[in-house]
Design a protein around this motif. Structure first.
Motif, PDB file in Angstrom:
ATOM      1  N   UNK A 105       0.884  -1.201  -0.019  1.00 25.15           N
ATOM      2  CA  UNK A 105      -0.115   0.158   0.032  1.00 25.15           C
ATOM      3  C   UNK A 105       0.967   1.273   0.194  1.00 25.15           C
ATOM      4  N   UNK A 106       0.380   2.363  -0.595  1.00 29.64           N
ATOM      5  CA  UNK A 106       0.997   3.749  -0.565  1.00 29.64           C
ATOM      6  C   UNK A 106       0.796   4.124   0.827  1.00 29.64           C
ATOM      7  N   UNK A 107       1.650   5.296   0.869  1.00 30.11           N
ATOM      8  CA  UNK A 107       1.415   6.054   2.335  1.00 30.11           C
ATOM      9  C   UNK A 107       0.052   6.744   2.365  1.00 30.11           C
ATOM     10  N   UNK A 108      -0.415   6.896   3.457  1.00 29.64           N
ATOM     11  CA  UNK A 108      -1.596   7.471   3.897  1.00 29.64           C
ATOM     12  C   UNK A 108      -1.424   9.078   3.709  1.00 29.64           C
ATOM     13  N   UNK A 109      -2.114   9.513   2.543  1.00 29.98           N
ATOM     14  CA  UNK A 109      -1.609  11.065   2.391  1.00 29.98           C
ATOM     15  C   UNK A 109      -2.617  11.905   3.357  1.00 29.98           C
ATOM     16  N   UNK A 110      -2.242  13.153   3.622  1.00 31.97           N
ATOM     17  CA  UNK A 110      -3.028  14.000   4.465  1.00 31.97           C
ATOM     18  C   UNK A 110      -4.234  14.158   3.811  1.00 31.97           C
ATOM     19  N   UNK A 111      -4.395  14.311   2.438  1.00 30.97           N
ATOM     20  CA  UNK A 111      -5.680  14.630   1.616  1.00 30.97           C
ATOM     21  C   UNK A 111      -6.765  13.626   2.154  1.00 30.97           C
ATOM     22  N   UNK A 112      -6.198  12.292   2.159  1.00 28.49           N
ATOM     23  CA  UNK A 112      -7.055  11.143   2.240  1.00 28.49           C
ATOM     24  C   UNK A 112      -7.368  10.987   3.627  1.00 28.49           C
ATOM     25  N   UNK A 113      -6.434  11.387   4.579  1.00 27.26           N
ATOM     26  CA  UNK A 113      -6.711  11.381   5.956  1.00 27.26           C
ATOM     27  C   UNK A 113      -7.968  12.039   6.335  1.00 27.26           C
ATOM     28  N   UNK A 114      -7.863  13.587   5.973  1.00 26.37           N
ATOM     29  CA  UNK A 114      -8.935  14.754   6.217  1.00 26.37           C
ATOM     30  C   UNK A 114     -10.271  14.070   5.611  1.00 26.37           C
ATOM     31  N   UNK A 115     -10.260  13.535   4.355  1.00 23.81           N
ATOM     32  CA  UNK A 115     -11.284  13.009   3.771  1.00 23.81           C
ATOM     33  C   UNK A 115     -12.151  12.000   4.593  1.00 23.81           C
ATOM     34  N   UNK A 116     -11.401  10.966   5.210  1.00 23.95           N
ATOM     35  CA  UNK A 116     -11.823  10.019   6.051  1.00 23.95           C
ATOM     36  C   UNK A 116     -12.353  10.509   7.401  1.00 23.95           C
ATOM     37  N   UNK A 117     -11.541  11.324   7.869  1.00 26.46           N
ATOM     38  CA  UNK A 117     -11.724  12.108   9.236  1.00 26.46           C
ATOM     39  C   UNK A 117     -13.427  12.646   9.081  1.00 26.46           C
ATOM     40  N   UNK A 118     -13.389  13.663   8.182  1.00 31.48           N
ATOM     41  CA  UNK A 118     -14.658  14.365   7.965  1.00 31.48           C
ATOM     42  C   UNK A 118     -15.948  13.500   7.585  1.00 31.48           C
ATOM     43  N   UNK A 119     -15.506  12.271   6.788  1.00 29.99           N
ATOM     44  CA  UNK A 119     -16.706  11.575   6.433  1.00 29.99           C
ATOM     45  C   UNK A 119     -17.122  10.711   7.640  1.00 29.99           C
ATOM     46  N   UNK A 120     -16.371  10.427   8.553  1.00 29.03           N
ATOM     47  CA  UNK A 120     -16.666  10.026   9.872  1.00 29.03           C
ATOM     48  C   UNK A 120     -17.331  10.636  10.721  1.00 29.03           C
ATOM     49  N   UNK A 121     -16.978  12.028  10.765  1.00 31.08           N
ATOM     50  CA  UNK A 121     -17.646  12.935  11.560  1.00 31.08           C
ATOM     51  C   UNK A 121     -19.171  13.039  11.252  1.00 31.08           C
ATOM     52  N   UNK A 122     -19.299  13.070   9.853  1.00 25.17           N
ATOM     53  CA  UNK A 122     -20.623  13.293   9.224  1.00 25.17           C
ATOM     54  C   UNK A 122     -21.468  12.141   9.372  1.00 25.17           C
ATOM     55  N   UNK A 123     -20.929  10.868   9.266  1.00 24.53           N
ATOM     56  CA  UNK A 123     -21.679   9.760   9.514  1.00 24.53           C
ATOM     57  C   UNK A 123     -22.098   9.704  10.975  1.00 24.53           C
ATOM     58  N   UNK A 124     -21.402  10.071  12.155  1.00 23.87           N
ATOM     59  CA  UNK A 124     -21.593  10.183  13.450  1.00 23.87           C
ATOM     60  C   UNK A 124     -22.879  11.131  13.790  1.00 23.87           C
TER      61      UNK A 124
END
Length: 339
Positions: A146-165
């Motif tokens: 796997x490639x490194x976890x880029x900051x843009x992908x991290x922020x995308x997953x973080x805000x998606x989780x907050x929205x789902x909560x």
């Protein structure tokens, strides 16, 4: 004694033609002691008496306590009932902070793990056959594919989780509050939450990135729901958890939240972490558990009274047909949506 009888002797000596003491009283009053004058004044003998001397010996007026003063005193000394109410309110506020704090801590830890490269990013070649370790749950962490976890992908997953909560909290509140107000029956509210919670959450999965660590972010949502059900079942949560326990229990007993509903969110948590969108096994399992079972109960109770199975009178043909149709349509729809 001389001062006492001297004014009377003078009045008798200078007696006029009126035959009384009235004409000589002012002179006698000036020499009379105060006690004698006070006694004569009560009998009305001194018509032109001056009252300045008497005013010096008046007792100070007493203050009459008004109702307002009494209420102020009561306000300064609260009763034990007020103390107990304030204490229970403080405890409820403390309980209400536990779940938000758990969410903040979980999001912080997962985000920190992603930024420190402890969570893998997107696969290097998604079309190539995965190596042996990548084919097992979490094996991709050891395969290095796997490639490194880029900051843009991290922020995308973080805000998606907050929205789902937030979306999950709004959905549950939209069902439990009408049930509390008597607009929806408790058993119907329970089955609506049972049928729609997992599919609606899975509909949000495309919002996440293609990184392997995205499933860890997404698993925070069922994890918080697991904690919420535990608080509701043990009567350790705030008013929202009590409201949830009353809506999802059959008999109103909060401990029922630790039964079927608790197993439900554990299955959803396991499927999110292990299968995610990589395998249809988790999607089909969740569809059967949520959509199929939920529709079987809702349809069977309304349309299954006249078509019970001969080998099981508690089940109906209408409910079984709803289970099969709901499971198939739900599985097919979710697989198509996620792939």
């Amino acid at each position: 004694m001389a001062r006492l009888f001297l004014p009377l002797l003078l009045a008798i000596t200078h007696r006029g033609n009126d035959g009384g003491f009235a004409s000589r009283l002012p002179a006698a009053q000036a020499f009379a002691p105060q006690a004698l004058r006070k006694g004569l004044r009560k009998e009305g003998s001194f018509p032109n008496t001056h009252h300045e001397g008497a005013n010096l010996h008046r007792s100070p007026p007493r203050r009459i306590q008004s109702p307002a003063d009494t209420s102020l005193l009561r306000m300064e000394h609260p009763s034990s009932d007020d103390d107990s109410i304030n204490a229970s309110t403080a405890v409820d506020k403390t309980k209400g902070l536990f779940l938000p704090l758990a969410g903040i801590v979980s999001l912080s830890l997962v985000t920190l793990a992603a930024f420190t490269n402890h969570l893998p990013g997107p696969p290097i070649d998604a079309t190539a056959p995965p190596p042996f370790f990548a084919a097992i749950p979490f094996g991709v962490i050891f395969s290095g594919s796997c490639d490194p976890y880029s900051p843009s992908l991290i922020y995308r997953d973080l805000f998606s989780t907050i929205g789902a909560i937030v979306a999950a909290a709004i959905f549950v509140k939209g069902i439990t509050y009408p049930a509390k107000m008597g607009k929806i029956e408790s058993r119907d509210a329970r089955k609506i939450i049972h049928t729609l919670s997992a599919p609606l959450f899975m509909l949000l999965w495309p919002l996440y990135s293609g990184a392997y660590g995205a499933r860890v972010f997404a698993s925070i949502v069922p994890l918080l729901n697991t904690l919420r059900l535990y608080l509701a079942g043990t009567d350790s949560g705030s008013g929202d958890e009590t409201e949830l326990a009353g809506a999802i229990s059959r008999s109103g007993d909060a401990k029922e939240a630790l039964g079927g509903p608790f197993v439900y969110v554990l299955v959803l948590l396991f499927s999110t972490l292990v299968f995610w969108t990589d395998s249809p096994i988790g999607i089909v399992a969740i569809s059967n558990m949520a959509i199929g079972d939920g529709l079987a109960d809702l349809i069977g109770r309304r349309f299954g009274s006249t078509n019970k199975w001969s080998f099981n009178k508690s089940k109906s043909m209408a409910g079984s047909a709803a289970f099969v149709a709901g499971s198939f349509v739900g599985s097919y729809g979710l697989i198509s949506w996620l792939t």
